[in-house]
Design an enzyme around this catalytic site. Structure first.
Site, mmCIF file in Angstrom:
data_model
loop_
_atom_site.group_PDB
_atom_site.id
_atom_site.type_symbol
_atom_site.label_atom_id
_atom_site.label_comp_id
_atom_site.label_asym_id
_atom_site.label_seq_id
_atom_site.Cartn_x
_atom_site.Cartn_y
_atom_site.Cartn_z
ATOM 1 N N HIS A 347 0.798 -1.226 0.000
ATOM 2 C CA HIS A 347 0.000 0.000 0.000
ATOM 3 C C HIS A 347 0.834 1.281 0.000
ATOM 4 O O HIS A 347 0.346 2.346 0.362
ATOM 5 C CB HIS A 347 -1.006 0.003 1.158
ATOM 6 C CG HIS A 347 -2.048 -1.048 0.995
ATOM 7 N ND1 HIS A 347 -1.797 -2.370 1.299
ATOM 8 C CD2 HIS A 347 -3.305 -1.007 0.506
ATOM 9 C CE1 HIS A 347 -2.867 -3.085 1.032
ATOM 10 N NE2 HIS A 347 -3.791 -2.293 0.536
ATOM 11 N N HIS A 457 -9.885 -7.449 -5.552
ATOM 12 C CA HIS A 457 -10.030 -8.587 -4.640
ATOM 13 C C HIS A 457 -10.863 -9.703 -5.270
ATOM 14 O O HIS A 457 -11.622 -10.395 -4.593
ATOM 15 C CB HIS A 457 -10.667 -8.154 -3.315
ATOM 16 C CG HIS A 457 -9.828 -7.197 -2.533
ATOM 17 N ND1 HIS A 457 -10.240 -6.638 -1.347
ATOM 18 C CD2 HIS A 457 -8.590 -6.684 -2.762
ATOM 19 C CE1 HIS A 457 -9.298 -5.830 -0.885
ATOM 20 N NE2 HIS A 457 -8.283 -5.850 -1.733
ATOM 21 N N TYR A 464 -13.487 0.458 -4.841
ATOM 22 C CA TYR A 464 -12.133 0.576 -5.372
ATOM 23 C C TYR A 464 -12.165 1.139 -6.787
ATOM 24 O O TYR A 464 -11.236 1.812 -7.224
ATOM 25 C CB TYR A 464 -11.443 -0.789 -5.385
ATOM 26 C CG TYR A 464 -10.877 -1.220 -4.067
ATOM 27 C CD1 TYR A 464 -9.605 -0.836 -3.668
ATOM 28 C CD2 TYR A 464 -11.598 -2.040 -3.203
ATOM 29 C CE1 TYR A 464 -9.067 -1.246 -2.465
ATOM 30 C CE2 TYR A 464 -11.074 -2.460 -1.994
ATOM 31 C CZ TYR A 464 -9.805 -2.060 -1.625
ATOM 32 O OH TYR A 464 -9.270 -2.462 -0.432
#
Length: 1019
Positions: A347, A457, A464
């Site tokens: 991240h 995911h 997202y």
């Protein structure tokens, strides 16, 4: 998604609170007594420090004969912990083409070892897992560490800080770099490779040739791109609120000092450091990053750069330049430099983003200081720019995190270069890479799907997606109209995905069913991607303005005035209306149905797509979110958000549309674990049933699924077959084969659960208004009509098991942080405890009133009903819609007896809708099985045969493309194809006078079939 970094900090803090993680700084008072230097010396030094105010200085001589010997009892526990990891920070003042050798052992015998290259200046760290990454294997009772000095150097000095012998960490985290190229090589192909594969990216050879020169047109293109991008990252003067005293105050916090060539200051921690030890006085993860994290540091660098770019005072400019160079040099010294993996960098795209833009804005200063090459290398390393140098045919799929957080960072790195053939090569590679990653991806892994779904995911994930759109769309504009523009298929893919988001938002919020691990009802669309895409022009490049994208932007900004609304209105572009039609997103299993100003969606799951995503403290009760959730969203107003949902008091057992087991809250609560080394701490369950999906026909649609509970929660016996037929404003809902062996709790199908703004909000039952509160009634009669407080009507032909209530409900919020309560109206069908082959039928009429529901009830009890249920069993669910003369069928197997006047047999499970008008037959056929793998379910099972929970990322088919199929249908009569079938259909008339159809299906998309009687075709 700026809050995501905190989520992951909290997750890793859960696993980072044992044994060595509690360790404090080892060298603030004295040198540890069990440390010994052979052919050298040890001392405390304040010249460099990573934690605290000093480090241990190790001076050595005699090359490989120099040793640093250490003993610690923590090493004895290493062998018993497969995740045990050694951690150390080392400062090197002079790069060496040599290495250290770390040897761990017992009684003078080496058990395991690793090498650490010294080709750097500044701080570097090593995170080395004993069992996976070292040579040899740790042994029980290990107690010694020897560090062997570089063999080729007669003498030298290193500084050591924050050494930890045995740390338990997430095995996905460590990443290889220039010092430790052997670390965690599997990360290059893992789900988090976009963060962790920086070493691999930096060594990509490149596939494009280097041009001999740069043309005048290319110089013009580069200037256009640079100008457009700088305009995006520069704030307008009215938005510059930073003044020099504030900057000086913040700069003082970092305590940066120079002593000749040496620089020190407050350590700049990365996000991954919180896996090891808490650095704040209170041990608070959030506080640590607020005080000393890279996110704060990089954002401060950007503030300084923006202030410099807008300052008009020469003295202020010089002071800002001095501050910036101190920040840049200190960051490099701290290890934020080319080739440094910082231990792990998950991240970092979210946390380091200010760094790239700041450097680009300060390019001329950096160049003047002679540090342009160093800065470009660091920018390209951390942004993973090297990923773009791989040949497009061999590119791995990039995900939304990359587009959201690294796309602009990579472009900033390229633009740091002076105009040159090298810059051209990087920019062409960047553009090709972007185009390749935005065209539809046919696996679960990539971001953009053939049907317009946006993924993260392994799932449809618009929360997202908006970050990805926000990252990509401005870049599409920046590159548009130049020789580096996005390729047309990629542009069309992005545009289609944005349109789909417009279709499943109304007009701002999207359904709770696609909210991922944040089922708050508050998430929604971002408007600026539509503006940027409008300015980027049409995908074919023929028009400079994409009027459809502009119209959507205006729809999202009705009543507002800004530079974009003014510009688009001056082009005579009007706001888009509410969409009308039906769409299937079978990647992600969402069906979209729209009429008038309302949006209806359905969500399912199967053996490829998860039922929910839960993290610690996020979506802790959302197990049933994709058990057939049906939502209706009306437009938002000042007094109504258009939704039936409120977290306050929401009963997570009774999600509308779903068939569920009614569990106590403590049993419904997710048990979130780290299932395997492929995942983090999360729950993402899938079924073993392949059948789930939808099809579309002339603006109408249907969706069906076979539901099977997961063995993790002892719901392996829980099964149901469910379908929905969405026809104009009518939705016909069918259920069959509902059974389980769970006797403790009832099974229910929920028709609605609506928040009551006022307790007097009416529910209309058989034409009579009920305003009483609280109110409960069970088993009302043979047939029944209900109109809820949102003017949605329900016709129930058999209402003997109806449960209707208006009451105050007690629950838990989705984070499981507090008890909640709220007033709700709820209508369910109770199938009892341990039902055996139960079923249901009901119909919904959206935006209705008493008169319409009365007329519908009368028609349904007449010889001319609005619809007929033709079949409702384990073989098929089939409905005939009188108004449009449409038959819609979900066939769950092959070659079974079907109650259909046209269809004789089928070769495999499929979804079918058709309409016959005279001698013409129109069909839509969909194979809902995307067939990422074939055969029986591949879920691992325990000794008792129950499916075990494993990560979706561990599945062998996760990166495999969807496979096409041929659906073979035999239909009554003689039929021939017409020209517009695009080769998808083959029709052969048999000797019996019936027709065999071979229909090509792929990606869960609709295969449209047009047939005519043979004699009509000749005409």
């Amino acid at each position: 998604m700026n809050r995501l970094w905190l989520v992951f900090l909290l997750l890793f803090a859960v696993t980072a609170n044992s044994n060595a993680q509690a360790q404090t700084d080892l060298c603030e008072e004295n040198i540890p007594k069990d440390w010994q230097a052979v052919n050298g010396s040890l001392s405390l030094s304040q010249r460099h420090f990573k934690l605290g105010r000093q480090s241990i200085q190790w001076d050595w001589k005699a090359g490989s004969k120099s040793l640093l010997k250490l003993k610690d009892k923590a090493l004895a526990q290493v062998a018993g912990n497969p995740r045990s990891t050694f951690v150390i920070w080392i400062y090197n003042e002079s790069p060496l083409n040599d290495k250290l050798l770390f040897k761990f052992g017992k009684e003078g015998q080496t058990a395991c070892n690793f090498e650490f290259k010294l080709n750097f200046k500044g701080w570097r760290t090593a995170w080395v897992m004993y069992h996976r990454d070292m040579g040899g294997k740790p042994v029980p009772g290990m107690n010694t560490l020897e560090v062997q000095a570089p063999a080729a150097s007669k003498k030298g000095t290193l500084f050591i800080d924050q050494l930890m012998y045995n740390v338990t960490i997430n095995p996905r985290s460590p990443m290889r770099d220039e010092q430790l190229p052997f670390i965690n090589p599997g990360a290059d192909k893992a789900a988090n490779a976009h963060w962790n594969a920086l070493y691999s990216f930096s060594h990509a050879p490149g596939y494009l040739p280097l041009a001999k020169s740069i043309s005048s047109n290319e110089i013009t293109d580069l200037a256009t791109i640079s100008k457009r991008y700088r305009e995006q990252v520069l704030p307008t003067e009215d938005k510059v609120h930073t003044v020099l005293p504030e900057i000086v105050q913040e700069f003082a916090y970092w305590n940066i000092r120079r002593d000749g060539q040496n620089i020190t200051g407050r350590p700049v921690y990365s996000m991954n450091d919180t896996e090891l030890v808490s650095f704040s006085p209170a041990g608070n993860v959030k506080e640590t990053n607020r005080l000393s994290g890279i996110k704060r540091y990089s954002q401060f660098m950007l503030r300084v750069a923006q202030a410099r770019a807008t300052s008009k005072d020469a003295g202020e400019q010089r002071r800002l330049e001095s501050i910036f160079m101190d920040l840049l040099d200190h960051l490099d010294d701290q290890g934020w430099a080319y080739g440094s993996g910082m231990g792990a960098l998950h991240h970092h795209g979210y946390n380091l983003e200010g760094f790239y833009t700041a450097c680009l804005l300060m390019k001329e200063l950096i160049k003047r200081e002679g540090k342009l090459d160093r800065t470009f290398k660091s920018m390209s390393w951390f942004s993973g720019l090297g990923r773009t140098l791989q040949h497009p045919h061999s590119l791995p799929s990039s995900n939304i995190d990359v587009f959201n957080t690294l796309l602009g960072s990579m472009l900033s790195a390229v633009l740091m270069l002076d105009d040159s053939p090298e810059k051209l090569r990087y920019l062409h590679s960047y553009s090709n890479w972007l185009s390749k990653n935005v065209v539809p991806d046919h696996t679960i892994e990539g971001a953009f799907k053939p049907d317009g779904a946006v993924f993260h995911h392994g799932n449809l994930y618009p929360a997202y997606g908006i970050g990805g759109y926000t990252g990509i769309a401005p870049i599409v504009y920046v590159l548009s109209g130049t020789s580096f523009r996005m390729q047309q298929p990629a542009h069309e893919s992005l545009r289609n995905s944005l349109l789909m988001m417009h279709y499943y938002t109304n007009p701002f919020k999207w359904p709770v069913s696609v909210s991922g691990r944040h089922p708050t009802g508050n998430w929604g669309i971002a408007d600026m991607p539509y503006a940027w895409m409008a300015m980027a022009g049409t995908p074919d490049g023929k028009l400079k303005t994409d009027t459809l994208m502009a119209a959507v932007y205006l729809k999202l900004n009705e009543g507002k005035r800004n530079q974009w609304t003014n510009a688009f209105k001056n082009m005579n572009i009007s706001p888009a209306g509410y969409p009308h039609g039906h769409w299937n997103l079978n990647y992600g299993l969402l069906d979209i149905h729209r009429r008038q100003d309302w949006l209806l969606t359905l969500r399912g799951h199967n053996r490829y797509f998860i039922s929910h995503e839960s993290y610690p403290g996020e979506n802790m009760y959302g197990r049933y979110l994709a058990y057939g959730q049906l939502e209706v969203l009306f437009p938002q107003s000042k007094t109504d958000d258009g939704s039936n949902f409120k977290d306050e008091g929401w009963d997570w057992n009774n999600i509308p549309g779903t068939t569920t087991l009614q569990l106590p809250m403590d049993k419904l609560r997710a048990n979130v674990i780290n299932a395997d080394d492929f995942s983090g701490i999360e729950e993402m369950l899938i079924s073993d049933e392949p059948f789930a999906g939808g099809t579309t026909f002339k603006g109408q649609g249907m969706f069906a699924m076979k539901l099977h509970g997961h063995d993790k929660y002892d719901m392996g016996s829980f099964r149901a077959t469910k379908s929905w037929f969405m026809l104009d404003s009518l939705v016909i809902c069918l259920g069959s084969d509902i059974h389980n062996s769970i006797t403790e709790y009832p099974t229910q199908t929920t028709l609605f659960q609506n928040y009551l703004k006022h307790t007097s909000d009416p529910v209309v039952v058989n034409g009579l208004e009920l305003r009483t509160f609280p109110y409960k009634e069970n088993g009302i009669g043979r047939s029944m009509t209900v109109i809820d407080n949102r003017n949605i009507g329900y016709y129930i032909p058999d209402a003997g098991n109806v449960l209707l209530s208006k009451d105050r409900q007690l629950s838990r919020d989705q984070k499981d942080a507090r008890e909640t309560s709220g007033n709700f109206a709820k209508l369910t069908l109770d199938h009892g405890n341990a039902p055996l082959n139960a079923g249901y039928e009901y119909a919904m009429l959206v935006n209705t009133d008493k008169q319409q529901m009365k007329e519908m009830s009368l028609k349904m009890n007449s010889k001319a009903p609005v619809y007929r249920v033709l079949q409702k069993d384990s073989i098929a669910h089939s409905v005939w819609y009188a108004t449009q003369q449409i038959t819609a069928t979900a066939i769950f197997g092959s070659n079974k007896v079907l109650a259909d006047s046209l269809l004789i047999s089928n070769s495999k499970a499929c979804l079918l809708m058709y309409q016959q008008k005279g001698n013409r037959l129109s069909m839509s056929v969909t194979d809902p099985d995307l067939a990422f793998y074939e055969g029986s379910d591949d879920s691992p099972k325990d000794a008792s045969g129950k499916r075990k929970e494993v990560s979706i990322y561990s599945r062998k088919w996760y990166r495999l493309p969807a496979r096409p199929s041929i659906v073979k249908l035999r239909i009554k009569g003689e039929w021939a194809t017409v020209r517009n079938n695009d080769g998808l259909v083959k029709a052969v008339v048999g000797k019996d006078g019936n027709t065999q159809l071979d229909i090509r299906c792929k990606d869960g998309l609709v295969s449209a079939v047009e047939l005519v009687k043979p004699n009509q075709k000749k005409k």
